[in-house]
Write a protein that holds these residues in place. Structure first.
Motif, PDB file in Angstrom:
ATOM      1  N   VAL A 135      35.204  40.231  50.980  1.00  0.00           N
ATOM      2  CA  VAL A 135      35.768  39.494  52.108  1.00  0.00           C
ATOM      3  C   VAL A 135      36.460  38.233  51.616  1.00  0.00           C
ATOM      4  O   VAL A 135      35.933  37.503  50.769  1.00  0.00           O
ATOM      5  CB  VAL A 135      34.664  39.148  53.117  1.00  0.00           C
ATOM      6  N   ASP A 136      37.651  37.965  52.172  1.00  0.00           N
ATOM      7  CA  ASP A 136      38.434  36.767  51.835  1.00  0.00           C
ATOM      8  C   ASP A 136      38.580  36.623  50.319  1.00  0.00           C
ATOM      9  O   ASP A 136      38.191  35.612  49.716  1.00  0.00           O
ATOM     10  CB  ASP A 136      37.787  35.509  52.421  1.00  0.00           C
ATOM     11  N   VAL A 137      39.160  37.627  49.709  1.00  0.00           N
ATOM     12  CA  VAL A 137      39.272  37.668  48.261  1.00  0.00           C
ATOM     13  C   VAL A 137      40.340  36.682  47.773  1.00  0.00           C
ATOM     14  O   VAL A 137      41.337  36.424  48.451  1.00  0.00           O
ATOM     15  CB  VAL A 137      39.598  39.104  47.792  1.00  0.00           C
ATOM     16  N   SER A 138      40.111  36.110  46.613  1.00  0.00           N
ATOM     17  CA  SER A 138      41.026  35.117  46.038  1.00  0.00           C
ATOM     18  C   SER A 138      42.228  35.807  45.408  1.00  0.00           C
ATOM     19  O   SER A 138      42.313  37.037  45.332  1.00  0.00           O
ATOM     20  CB  SER A 138      40.305  34.297  44.967  1.00  0.00           C
ATOM     21  N   GLU A 139      43.145  35.001  44.920  1.00  0.00           N
ATOM     22  CA  GLU A 139      44.237  35.523  44.124  1.00  0.00           C
ATOM     23  C   GLU A 139      43.694  35.988  42.774  1.00  0.00           C
ATOM     24  O   GLU A 139      42.558  35.703  42.411  1.00  0.00           O
ATOM     25  CB  GLU A 139      45.309  34.446  43.915  1.00  0.00           C
ATOM     26  N   LEU A 140      44.527  36.685  42.040  1.00  0.00           N
ATOM     27  CA  LEU A 140      44.134  37.216  40.740  1.00  0.00           C
ATOM     28  C   LEU A 140      44.204  36.120  39.681  1.00  0.00           C
ATOM     29  O   LEU A 140      45.122  35.305  39.673  1.00  0.00           O
ATOM     30  CB  LEU A 140      45.074  38.369  40.370  1.00  0.00           C
ATOM     31  N   HIS A 141      43.217  36.116  38.765  1.00  0.00           N
ATOM     32  CA  HIS A 141      43.174  35.123  37.691  1.00  0.00           C
ATOM     33  C   HIS A 141      42.943  35.813  36.353  1.00  0.00           C
ATOM     34  O   HIS A 141      42.246  36.833  36.275  1.00  0.00           O
ATOM     35  CB  HIS A 141      42.029  34.121  37.905  1.00  0.00           C
ATOM     36  N   LYS A 195      33.878  26.696  39.979  1.00  0.00           N
ATOM     37  CA  LYS A 195      34.232  25.317  40.300  1.00  0.00           C
ATOM     38  C   LYS A 195      35.657  25.312  40.827  1.00  0.00           C
ATOM     39  O   LYS A 195      36.577  25.803  40.171  1.00  0.00           O
ATOM     40  CB  LYS A 195      34.137  24.412  39.069  1.00  0.00           C
ATOM     41  N   ASP A 196      35.821  24.759  42.019  1.00  0.00           N
ATOM     42  CA  ASP A 196      37.155  24.639  42.629  1.00  0.00           C
ATOM     43  C   ASP A 196      37.893  25.977  42.670  1.00  0.00           C
ATOM     44  O   ASP A 196      39.099  26.055  42.397  1.00  0.00           O
ATOM     45  CB  ASP A 196      37.996  23.594  41.881  1.00  0.00           C
ATOM     46  N   GLY A 197      37.156  27.026  42.978  1.00  0.00           N
ATOM     47  CA  GLY A 197      37.770  28.330  43.128  1.00  0.00           C
ATOM     48  C   GLY A 197      38.111  29.038  41.829  1.00  0.00           C
ATOM     49  O   GLY A 197      38.765  30.082  41.849  1.00  0.00           O
TER      50      GLY A 197
END
Length: 326
Positions: A135-141, A195-197
């Protein structure tokens, strides 16, 4: 399948636990079993019949590890530019699900990377196993800003902490050690935090038990090229260290310019008479000047160097902690 106990004893299970599904090619592999709120699940990486990568979620029926049922393809905002998803791992850092995986063939317009095959991650706000959804997945890193970290394996310890080990090596690549019948190595065990996403990796505290004695940071004519290096740099300073230096001071020079434009990356460059691009080095992610940078930089330097008319295979690893004062 197989079971291994804490003493390393392996017991073979004479059945296929998860069959290759009809909607995938033969590229269906790398299962990972994990526990979520008392229920066992598994994810497997694969390639569908359109030759696009996917990750499938399975559930152990009544928590029986010999009986698995498919829940569905994991919804993690798959961009479907990769042709295969290798080594998927779902782990929980605090309450947040983190998916680490290797999207082979990922379009660099999605996210640039230096590996032949990248090792990436996404962070979710929560995990819904019934819908096979982050759910509410972040961008790719990028997991690592080097060029050889791959196939990272992650697990949650009984106390909930998340630990990871990476393979420092890549498939479909030749290495100088091939003639010695081995290739690649494993990274240090690292603990994951958010930390900070962003996902942070730091060597586990227990690694300190391997320390022998501390030494002053100074020029050394001879070393065993095996050490832990922890440095603290002042803000807006320029610093350089040289590893594997010869008698003329030529070697792998790492330049840390903390006064640079931080929209760029920290640079690692080679100062030697070797051909250009014969050795690559790692670069750190961009950070603002006033941030506290804790940068675990692992340099894996494995090339054939011509030093004093003799060839050596050198392996070095450095762990650095860099602090910029505000």
């Amino acid at each position: 399948g197989a079971l291994m106990d804490k003493d390393g004893k392996i017991e073979k299970i004479d059945k296929i636990l998860i069959d290759q599904p009809a909607d995938s090619t033969d590229h269906f592999r790398d299962p990972q079993i994990f526990n979520f709120k008392g229920q066992y699940y598994a994810i497997v990486g694969g390639q569908d019949l359109e030759k696009k990568g996917f990750i499938r979620l399975y559930k152990a029926v009544d928590n029986d590890y010999t009986n698995w049922v498919a829940v569905g393809d994991l919804d993690f905002a798959n961009d479907r530019t990769a042709y295969m998803m290798e080594c998927p791992n779902l782990v929980f850092v605090g309450d947040q699900p983190v998916l680490l995986y290797c999207p082979q063939g990922l379009d660099k317009s999605v996210l640039d990377y230096d590996n032949i095959y990248p090792n990436m991650y996404k962070i979710g706000a929560s995990f819904d196993p019934e819908k096979a959804k982050m759910v509410d997945v972040s961008e790719l890193h990028n997991l690592d800003y080097g060029f050889e970290a791959y196939a990272t394996q992650v697990f949650n310890a009984p106390d909930g902490r998340a630990y990871t080990v990476s393979w420092l090596g890549l498939p479909d690549v030749s290495y100088p050690t091939d003639s010695y019948d081995y290739q690649g190595t494993l990274s240090l065990v690292k603990e994951l935090t958010i930390k900070d996403g962003k996902l942070y990796q730091y060597p586990v505290e227990a690694i300190k038990d391997l320390r022998a004695e501390s030494e002053a940071f100074a020029n050394k004519a001879q070393t065993k090229n095996c050490y832990e290096l922890e440095l603290q740099f002042e803000k807006d300073s320029q610093n350089e260290i040289v590893l594997f230096a010869d008698a003329e001071g030529k070697g792998l020079a790492l330049t840390f310019d903390l006064a640079m434009d931080w929209s760029q990356s920290i640079e690692a460059r080679l100062v030697s008479n070797m051909p250009k691009n014969s050795v690559r080095a790692v670069a750190a992610q961009s950070l603002t000047k006033r941030q506290l940078l804790i940068f675990s930089l692992t340099i894996r330097f494995l090339k054939s160097l011509l030093i004093k008319e003799k060839k050596y295979f050198l392996v070095g690893s450095t762990h650095m902690r860099i602090k910029m004062e505000s």
